[in-house]
Write an enzyme that holds these catalytic residues in place. Structure first.
Site, PDB file in Angstrom:
ATOM      1  N   TYR A 125       0.840  -1.208   0.000  1.00  0.00           N
ATOM      2  CA  TYR A 125       0.000   0.000   0.000  1.00  0.00           C
ATOM      3  C   TYR A 125       0.872   1.254   0.000  1.00  0.00           C
ATOM      4  O   TYR A 125       0.612   2.208  -0.748  1.00  0.00           O
ATOM      5  CB  TYR A 125      -0.917  -0.006   1.223  1.00  0.00           C
ATOM      6  N   SER A 171      26.859 -19.969 -28.417  1.00  0.00           N
ATOM      7  CA  SER A 171      26.475 -21.035 -27.490  1.00  0.00           C
ATOM      8  C   SER A 171      27.700 -21.444 -26.684  1.00  0.00           C
ATOM      9  O   SER A 171      28.823 -21.010 -26.963  1.00  0.00           O
ATOM     10  CB  SER A 171      25.950 -22.244 -28.263  1.00  0.00           C
ATOM     11  N   LEU A 172      27.498 -22.300 -25.695  1.00  0.00           N
ATOM     12  CA  LEU A 172      28.611 -22.857 -24.932  1.00  0.00           C
ATOM     13  C   LEU A 172      28.830 -24.305 -25.333  1.00  0.00           C
ATOM     14  O   LEU A 172      27.879 -25.012 -25.669  1.00  0.00           O
ATOM     15  CB  LEU A 172      28.323 -22.797 -23.430  1.00  0.00           C
ATOM     16  N   LYS A 225      23.790 -22.565 -14.332  1.00  0.00           N
ATOM     17  CA  LYS A 225      23.367 -22.290 -15.710  1.00  0.00           C
ATOM     18  C   LYS A 225      21.843 -22.168 -15.716  1.00  0.00           C
ATOM     19  O   LYS A 225      21.135 -23.161 -15.641  1.00  0.00           O
ATOM     20  CB  LYS A 225      23.816 -23.413 -16.641  1.00  0.00           C
TER      21      LYS A 225
END
EC number: 6.5.1.2
Length: 701
Positions: free
Chosen positions: A59, A107-108, A140
């Protein structure tokens, strides 16, 4: 992000602003206070969305926000791009333009075991010529990848991963995620322009609630939190995105410049330091759980630790990311066309598997919903044997073209129920059979109806045995009245024997009869009797949730409980009154109104009251023995779940925090503690106690 002294001053400012009225603010006053007011709101956003430790009520926050909106409405030229009011754009985005990332989102490379990690370490040592490598290891996150650009401290652009080179501009949608700052003081670190990588996530409990709501409304379910997050950030209306409970974690600085000069590897030397900087700037980061490891053995140990405790983490993670901590080595290590050579992902055990559908049965829920359930050839997924999976409704079956005999890909992610991701149609032999929906209730034989606009068939016989049983099971469940010993099997047995025909019957059980039922000894009977007695004093919101009102989950139950003194007060609320409460729309309000204007339901509530069940909120807050004390938990507890421990602490007046800081009084250490223990050991004011000491403290065995 804010020092203790700064926080104290901002809380003082909060009180000042809460006492201001727009009528008393002229142009000069507006100019003098507006930036301080914005900073106060940003501070409370940080406390709520990043730390999860609010210091004002909803509030009061709404009052501050309204004051800012009123000032900006009165003097629109004072609006700035980073004002908290600018988070939710009014326009609908029909097309997301494509934008090029400053650096490719590669990407990995993946690893699945210790040998893969040791091979990665060998390659890194060979390429750098170093004997031992310092690595930064962090969870990850399994969400939707994003890229953020800040220029001159302002959030300028946010994009999806796309193909790695080019993504979609979703800036307006990302602005409504309150854990993404609209401005951050990168200039204090000498940075003009920066690109940050991150992940948009949905907490597991929020995801569960979203899917429960979608199931009730007959909407397609999300397979997992990742799909929900990815779908949410591409909605056309930012206002709808804001309703999804999205959060964003940032985990990498990929570009930083000052006067056109790249700072990565020179000024910004270590990945772990960059994460700390982002944390101090107010971003949500893996700072609390990132561990700097000296050599690959420490990396492997930390990965194993997280694989054991992954299900206790509030977000879905599907592995760990291991990065060379020294950024100056990145250029020497280089990239392949697919991934950087200085990082690798260690993937946890798969949460998907293929299996066959043997049969489909139809179950009746507590609200009469008919749910098709596929019986599977048992298959292990993530260490759990899965032998059945919900097919939700007829639309889901038709959409995926699911047939008896099909080979299907099933996913089970953490706390999420198993889900059919897809049918492997290439495996079909021609012997598969279509799934036929019944015309009559499989429990009571009543004709089924499909309400207009819904995907679910329902049995509308309120006395249907299956519905009665499911209502009792729900009432006794852990998240509702938590009556241990009154399991699903026990409820069904008692119903069959005529001992349970309604929810109030729980409190009328004849334990003399139960003692003579096979499988019930004196100890189990006494335990059940005690559990039923204890359930009479549950908080009001648990009772409301346990009543099984359609669309009313735990969050809505808490909203309703906080709006009344006693349960009966809800019968005085109109649909309009209910819709004024947080997150209650027309459909939910109508169901609540109908429930509390049904004579049978009111009679049940009266019976529960007469049987001694608490139907009111406490008249006054009792100052418990833990009043004013802040606790943090790390590791697994033997006595109870983390959620139960939190409930106990809060019931005794204490608070449970998520992170270790100087504000913490006690760290409770369970089995296999995480990095919180190491952090707490560095703060002399924190008392570190074990589970036994904690139980003595709260006066429980």
């Amino acid at each position: 992000m804010y020092s203790e002294e700064t926080q104290r001053k901002l809380i003082e400012k909060t009180r000042e602003f809460l006492n201001l009225d727009i009528k008393s603010i002229d142009r000069k006053k507006a100019e003098s206070i507006i930036e301080d007011l914005r900073e106060v709101i940003r501070f409370h956003d940080w406390r709520y969305y990043v730390l999860a430790q609010p210091v004002i009520s909803d509030y009061e926050y709404d009052k501050l926000f309204k004051l800012l909106k009123d000032i900006e409405s009165k003097y629109p030229d004072l609006i700035t791009p980073d004002s908290p009011t600018q988070r939710v754009p009014s326009e609908i985005t029909k097309v997301f333009p494509q934008v090029k990332h400053l650096t490719p989102m590669l990407s990995l490379d993946n690893s699945y075991n210790e040998a893969d990690l040791r091979d990665f370490d060998r390659r890194v040592r060979e390429l750098t010529g170093l004997e031992k490598i310092e690595y930064a290891v962090e969870p990850k996150f399994d969400g939707a990848g994003i890229s953020l650009i800040y220029e001159k401290d302002l959030f300028k652009r946010g994009a999806t991963r796309g193909d790695g080179e080019v993504g979609e501009d979703i800036t307006n949608n990302l602005k409504v995620i309150k854990s993404i700052p609209l401005s951050a003081k990168f200039s204090s670190y000498g940075i003009d322009k920066v690109e940050i990588r991150g992940e948009v996530l949905i907490r597991k409990d929020i995801f569960k609630r979203i899917n429960e709501q979608r199931l009730e409304e007959g909407l397609p379910l999300f397979a997992n939190p990742r799909n929900a997050a990815a779908g949410s950030i591409r909605l056309q209306d930012p206002k709808e995105v804001a309703k999804r409970g999205l959060e964003a974690f940032v985990y990498q600085i990929t570009y930083a410049e000052k006067d056109g000069k790249n700072l990565l590897g020179t000024v910004l030397k270590k990945h772990s330091d960059n994460i700390k900087m982002l944390h101090l700037l107010g971003f949500k980061t893996p700072y609390e759980v990132l561990k700097v490891c000296n050599g690959i053995d420490e990396v492997i140990d930390y990965c194993r630790e997280w694989e054991r405790k992954r299900d206790n983490y509030p977000y879905e993670i599907d592995g760990m990311v291991i990065k060379v901590n020294d950024i100056s080595l990145y250029e020497k290590l280089g990239f392949t066309s697919h991934h950087p050579r200085w990082a690798i992902a260690y993937k946890f055990k798969a949460r998907q598997a293929t299996t066959k559908i043997i049969d489909v049965v139809f179950q009746v829920g507590r609200t009469g919903a008919i749910t098709p359930v596929a019986k599977l050839q048992p298959v292990e997924i993530g260490g759990v044997i899965v032998s059945s999976v919900s097919l939700f409704n007829e639309d889901f079956i038709r959409e995926k073209d699911i047939r008896i005999g099909d080979t299907v890909l099933v996913e089970r992610a953490g706390d999420v129920i198993p889900y059919v991701v897809m049918v492997i149609k290439e495996a079909r032999t021609g012997n598969e059979k279509p799934i036929e929906f019944p015309k009559n209730c499989p429990s009571c034989g009543s004709p089924l109806v499909k309400p207009l606009g819904e995907a679910v068939y329902r049995c509308i016989n309120i006395n249907c045995p299956a519905q009665v049983i499911e209502r009792i099971i729900h009432f006794a469940s852990k998240d509702a009245m938590d009556i241990k010993g009154l399991s699903e099997a026990t409820v069904k047995k008692f119903y069959k024997l005529g001992l349970l025909k309604s929810i109030p019957d729980i409190y009328r059980l004849d334990f003399r009869i139960i003692k003579n039922i096979q499988g019930f000894g004196e100890k189990s009977v006494n335990n059940l009797k005690q559990a039923i007695e204890e359930s009479k004093n549950r908080p009001l919101y648990r009772l409301i949730y346990g009543l099984g009102i359609r669309y009313v989950g735990e969050v809505t139950a808490k909203t309703l409980a906080s709006a009344v003194n006693c349960l009966e007060d809800l019968k005085n609320f109109t649909i309009t009154d209910l819709m004024k409460l947080p997150d209650i729309g027309d459909k939910v309000a109508t169901e609540i109104y109908n429930f509390f204007h049904n004579e049978q339901n009111l009679k049940m509530i009266q019976q529960l009251k007469e049987l001694g069940v608490n139907v009111c909120n406490p008249k006054e807050e009792k100052r418990g023995k833990l009043a004013g004390l802040n606790f943090v938990f790390t590791g697994a507890l033997k006595c109870c779940s983390r959620e139960k421990a939190k409930e106990i602490v809060e019931s005794l007046g204490g608070n449970v925090l998520d992170t270790v800081s100087k504000k913490v009084h006690y760290l409770v250490v369970g089995e296999e503690p995480g990095s919180k223990l190491q952090k707490a050991q560095k703060i002399p004011t924190i008392k570190i106690i074990n589970e036994e000491e904690f139980l003595k403290m709260i006066g429980q065995q």
